[in-house]
Write a protein that holds these residues in place. Sequence first.
Motif, PDB file in Angstrom:
ATOM      1  N   ASN A 155      28.853 -23.083 -35.062  1.00 35.20           N
ATOM      2  CA  ASN A 155      29.551 -22.430 -33.959  1.00 35.20           C
ATOM      3  C   ASN A 155      29.289 -23.216 -32.673  1.00 35.20           C
ATOM      4  O   ASN A 155      28.163 -23.646 -32.406  1.00 35.20           O
ATOM      5  N   VAL A 156      30.303 -23.406 -31.856  1.00 30.95           N
ATOM      6  CA  VAL A 156      30.166 -24.165 -30.630  1.00 30.95           C
ATOM      7  C   VAL A 156      29.130 -23.540 -29.688  1.00 30.95           C
ATOM      8  O   VAL A 156      28.526 -24.234 -28.860  1.00 30.95           O
ATOM      9  N   LEU A 157      28.898 -22.235 -29.804  1.00 30.98           N
ATOM     10  CA  LEU A 157      27.885 -21.586 -28.963  1.00 30.98           C
ATOM     11  C   LEU A 157      26.494 -22.124 -29.268  1.00 30.98           C
ATOM     12  O   LEU A 157      25.637 -22.196 -28.380  1.00 30.98           O
ATOM     13  N   ILE A 158      26.255 -22.510 -30.518  1.00 30.84           N
ATOM     14  CA  ILE A 158      24.979 -23.111 -30.899  1.00 30.84           C
ATOM     15  C   ILE A 158      24.867 -24.509 -30.297  1.00 30.84           C
ATOM     16  O   ILE A 158      23.820 -24.896 -29.760  1.00 30.84           O
ATOM     17  N   ARG A 189      34.560 -29.997 -27.751  1.00 34.43           N
ATOM     18  CA  ARG A 189      34.550 -28.568 -28.064  1.00 34.43           C
ATOM     19  C   ARG A 189      34.388 -27.770 -26.770  1.00 34.43           C
ATOM     20  O   ARG A 189      33.644 -28.162 -25.865  1.00 34.43           O
ATOM     21  N   ARG A 190      35.074 -26.631 -26.687  1.00 37.69           N
ATOM     22  CA  ARG A 190      35.124 -25.886 -25.433  1.00 37.69           C
ATOM     23  C   ARG A 190      34.657 -24.448 -25.619  1.00 37.69           C
ATOM     24  O   ARG A 190      34.747 -23.879 -26.704  1.00 37.69           O
ATOM     25  N   VAL A 191      34.138 -23.906 -24.527  1.00 36.46           N
ATOM     26  CA  VAL A 191      33.758 -22.491 -24.486  1.00 36.46           C
ATOM     27  C   VAL A 191      34.367 -21.873 -23.238  1.00 36.46           C
ATOM     28  O   VAL A 191      34.752 -22.575 -22.298  1.00 36.46           O
ATOM     29  N   CYS A 192      34.439 -20.562 -23.234  1.00 37.89           N
ATOM     30  CA  CYS A 192      34.906 -19.824 -22.066  1.00 37.89           C
ATOM     31  C   CYS A 192      33.729 -19.035 -21.499  1.00 37.89           C
ATOM     32  O   CYS A 192      33.101 -18.246 -22.206  1.00 37.89           O
ATOM     33  N   VAL A 193      33.399 -19.290 -20.250  1.00 41.95           N
ATOM     34  CA  VAL A 193      32.296 -18.586 -19.580  1.00 41.95           C
ATOM     35  C   VAL A 193      32.908 -17.576 -18.616  1.00 41.95           C
ATOM     36  O   VAL A 193      33.707 -17.929 -17.747  1.00 41.95           O
ATOM     37  N   ARG A 194      32.526 -16.298 -18.771  1.00 41.56           N
ATOM     38  CA  ARG A 194      33.014 -15.224 -17.896  1.00 41.56           C
ATOM     39  C   ARG A 194      31.829 -14.562 -17.214  1.00 41.56           C
ATOM     40  O   ARG A 194      30.773 -14.381 -17.829  1.00 41.56           O
ATOM     41  N   TRP A 195      31.991 -14.247 -15.957  1.00 38.81           N
ATOM     42  CA  TRP A 195      30.942 -13.518 -15.263  1.00 38.81           C
ATOM     43  C   TRP A 195      31.552 -12.514 -14.294  1.00 38.81           C
ATOM     44  O   TRP A 195      32.642 -12.701 -13.783  1.00 38.81           O
ATOM     45  N   VAL A 216      35.417 -24.648 -20.283  1.00 36.06           N
ATOM     46  CA  VAL A 216      34.715 -25.907 -20.032  1.00 36.06           C
ATOM     47  C   VAL A 216      34.339 -26.556 -21.357  1.00 36.06           C
ATOM     48  O   VAL A 216      34.015 -25.871 -22.336  1.00 36.06           O
ATOM     49  N   SER A 217      34.390 -27.872 -21.404  1.00 33.93           N
ATOM     50  CA  SER A 217      33.996 -28.600 -22.611  1.00 33.93           C
ATOM     51  C   SER A 217      32.510 -28.939 -22.534  1.00 33.93           C
ATOM     52  O   SER A 217      31.903 -28.944 -21.456  1.00 33.93           O
ATOM     53  N   ARG A 243      26.963  -9.432 -15.100  1.00 33.19           N
ATOM     54  CA  ARG A 243      27.038  -9.776 -16.514  1.00 33.19           C
ATOM     55  C   ARG A 243      27.617 -11.180 -16.669  1.00 33.19           C
ATOM     56  O   ARG A 243      28.481 -11.588 -15.901  1.00 33.19           O
ATOM     57  N   VAL A 244      27.100 -11.915 -17.660  1.00 32.35           N
ATOM     58  CA  VAL A 244      27.640 -13.230 -17.996  1.00 32.35           C
ATOM     59  C   VAL A 244      27.843 -13.263 -19.502  1.00 32.35           C
ATOM     60  O   VAL A 244      26.960 -12.876 -20.267  1.00 32.35           O
ATOM     61  N   GLN A 245      29.006 -13.733 -19.903  1.00 28.49           N
ATOM     62  CA  GLN A 245      29.328 -13.782 -21.327  1.00 28.49           C
ATOM     63  C   GLN A 245      29.947 -15.140 -21.654  1.00 28.49           C
ATOM     64  O   GLN A 245      30.771 -15.653 -20.897  1.00 28.49           O
ATOM     65  N   ILE A 246      29.535 -15.713 -22.788  1.00 32.85           N
ATOM     66  CA  ILE A 246      30.084 -16.989 -23.248  1.00 32.85           C
ATOM     67  C   ILE A 246      30.808 -16.724 -24.554  1.00 32.85           C
ATOM     68  O   ILE A 246      30.278 -16.072 -25.448  1.00 32.85           O
ATOM     69  N   SER A 247      32.021 -17.238 -24.662  1.00 33.43           N
ATOM     70  CA  SER A 247      32.785 -17.002 -25.888  1.00 33.43           C
ATOM     71  C   SER A 247      33.512 -18.267 -26.314  1.00 33.43           C
ATOM     72  O   SER A 247      33.713 -19.193 -25.523  1.00 33.43           O
ATOM     73  N   VAL A 248      33.881 -18.291 -27.587  1.00 32.30           N
ATOM     74  CA  VAL A 248      34.683 -19.388 -28.106  1.00 32.30           C
ATOM     75  C   VAL A 248      36.068 -19.289 -27.492  1.00 32.30           C
ATOM     76  O   VAL A 248      36.630 -18.200 -27.389  1.00 32.30           O
ATOM     77  N   VAL A 249      36.601 -20.394 -27.054  1.00 34.07           N
ATOM     78  CA  VAL A 249      37.907 -20.406 -26.393  1.00 34.07           C
ATOM     79  C   VAL A 249      38.959 -19.792 -27.295  1.00 34.07           C
ATOM     80  O   VAL A 249      39.066 -20.114 -28.477  1.00 34.07           O
TER      81      VAL A 249
END
Length: 265
Positions: A155-158, A189-195, A216-217, A243-249
């Motif tokens: 998983n890209v989060l790892i 590989r990219r993730v989506c960071v939300r806060w 962001v990649s 709150r901060v959350q990271i998710s797969v795009v």
Amino acid sequence: MQKGKADSISIISSLPEDVALKIASLLQVRDLCALGCCSMFWKELCFSDCIWESLVRNRWPSLSSFHFPSSSSTHSPSFEKLFVWKIGLQKWRKLYLERHVELGVRARSVVKFLEACSRSESLEVGDYLKAVDTLIGTMFGFEDVQRFLFNPQMNVLINLVGVHYCLTTLGIPGDNLVEALRIHEISDRRVCVRWWKVGRWYYGFRMRDESHSRWVSLADLATEDDEHVLGVLRRGAVHEVLRVQISVVGRPSKPWSCNSYTEIN
């Protein structure tokens, strides 16, 4: 005995010890172990402490001298180290192998923890930072992160946790980190960071909480092209950030009520 084989053995036997030591010291661990299986001569040299001390110190430079076996020799292969080789001690090789196995076990526990916390492909920042803290506590090296966390099948989060650790703890230069990401085929590989931030006060009334998001990649984070996102990940949910959350795009975020309490073994 065949003439060619006899000549080969004769050449090996006639090598000066310091030359043979220099040859072995230039090899990677896998090649070093393969060379050690060629003959008794190479086995005694390739499995000696004078080689493995440098391998340990190069792979885990963050370890203090307190963690290393005491040694009066220098850190690089030399004539003085030949004496250590003659004694036949193998404490450095043992330390290398034991630590390699230990970090593999710890890495698997971090991976399982992150997988359990991100079953819907999103991760809360508290769990994210807990995984980073585990790497810090175990003192992973750059090679360990690449070996255990930069797998493109993960998983890209790892992968992201590994990038964060390399930047904030190991201080790996951006160019070096981007090259490692490219080699492992995960740089794009990219993730989506939300806060979410506390709403501002306006004439005695508090406005709605503000939601921000950024795609962001891994390469962008490695070069700190998006320093603001990296800062959000470093600080986590503090002060005005609720709150901060990271998710797969492309994946939906978890609702507020879904929080993970999984522990790292």
